[in-house]
Scaffold this active site. Structure first.
Site, PDB file in Angstrom:
ATOM      1  CG  MET A   1      -0.129   0.059   2.511  1.00 49.32           C
ATOM      2  SD  MET A   1      -1.556   0.082   4.096  1.00 49.32           S
ATOM      3  CE  MET A   1      -0.130   0.917   5.381  1.00 49.32           C
ATOM      4  CB  CYS A   2       0.124   4.576  -1.627  1.00 50.84           C
ATOM      5  SG  CYS A   2       0.667   4.231  -3.107  1.00 50.84           S
ATOM      6  CD  GLN A   3       1.620   4.262   5.894  1.00 50.26           C
ATOM      7  OE1 GLN A   3       1.781   4.838   6.104  1.00 50.26           O
ATOM      8  NE2 GLN A   3       2.422   2.524   6.127  1.00 50.26           N
ATOM      9  CB  CYS A 273      -0.792   2.763  -2.867  1.00 53.85           C
ATOM     10  SG  CYS A 273      -0.629   3.786  -4.153  1.00 53.85           S
ATOM     11  CB  SER A 275      -0.786   5.771  -6.984  1.00 55.38           C
ATOM     12  OG  SER A 275      -0.279   5.670  -5.454  1.00 55.38           O
TER      13      SER A 275
END
Length: 275
Positions: A1-3, A273, A275
């Site tokens: 995941m992104c943050q 994520c 992105s």
């Protein structure tokens, strides 16, 4: 995941302490190493720093550490790519103009079933290849098509709630959005916030053994809201967003809150994520 990381304040404040811990998650304490970005609003202007290198190693990120920029609204993002190649064009936050204002947007999630034509509007089209930027363009296109000029904060919040509910049907849609005055944050899975105000105390980072005493740099009237995918400190009480909750922050505090239910279950079940 992104943050995600956001800061909304009632006075210009630097984000150096929070960003120092946040960028460790880009390869040191976690695996978000596919680029980063951070944007600072300064009156009508906006400084935007992007790099496809990991924030923990990027020379640009080190500049932020050593050159604190004071701002009322800041958005930062560290990327773990699932859709779109590792490139500068795919780094968040994304920036566009609407109603004579800059808008910044960063997303953590995965909108796998987003229709390709969605987000390719008359005014706004993606430059990169992420569904995150596609969703941002769709969001702005919908708002601009309904209003020729900036509506009231209450109307804007209601419109954003409706658009968010639509986009959340396609997957995980955690995001932070700001025009330099307001900050909106929506949680599908993980998002927390803290409001720091008098009496200010010390805070200790989770990702690095660093403690900072905020009472040494603040006044009794200062107020700072920090929003993050996961809490950044281990000696403060963070408030976790509810699933599907949208919150608007102004002057360092939450002023409007509402859930954004969508009509079908999320396609994605993990906080990855896009992105």
């Amino acid at each position: 995941m992104c943050q995600l990381l956001g800061m909304n304040c009632n006075v210009p404040t630097d984000i150096a302490f929070s960003f120092r811990g946040f960028r460790q998650r880009a390869g040191v304490t976690d695996q978000h190493s596919d680029g980063f970005g951070i944007g600072f609003f300064e009156e009508a202007g906006c400084r935007l720093f992007l790099d496809y290198q990991a924030a923990s190693e990027s020379p640009i990120a080190r500049i932020i550490d050593h050159y604190p920029i004071k701002s009322i609204n800041v958005i930062a993002h560290i990327r773990k790519a699932t859709q779109g190649v590792v490139s500068l064009a795919n780094c968040h936050p994304f920036q566009r103009e609407m109603w004579g204002q800059y808008w910044l947007f960063a997303h953590n999630g995965d909108l796998k079933s987003l229709p390709p034509e969605l987000g390719k509007g008359h005014f706004y089209q993606p430059v990169g290849s992420t569904d995150s930027e596609q969703a941002f363009c769709y969001l702005l296109e919908k708002l601009r098509s309904k209003h020729e000029k900036m509506p009231s904060s209450e109307v804007l919040f209601a419109e954003l709630k409706e658009i968010t509910s639509t986009l959340a049907e396609f997957g995980v849609f955690n995001f932070i959005l700001s025009n330099g005055k307001f900050m909106f944050a929506h949680c599908s899975t993980n998002l927390s916030y803290i409001v720091r105000k008098a009496p200010f105390t010390t805070a200790h980072l989770l990702d690095e053994d660093v403690t900072f005493d905020f009472s040494t740099v603040t006044t009794p009237t200062d107020r700072v809201a920090v929003i993050a995918t996961l809490p950044l400190t281990d000696n403060e009480t963070w408030t976790k967003f509810e699933p599907d909750q949208l919150i608007m922050f102004i002057d360092g505090e939450p002023v409007l809150e509402q859930n954004c239910p969508h009509s079908r279950p999320s396609k994605a079940t993990t906080n990855t994520c896009s992105s």
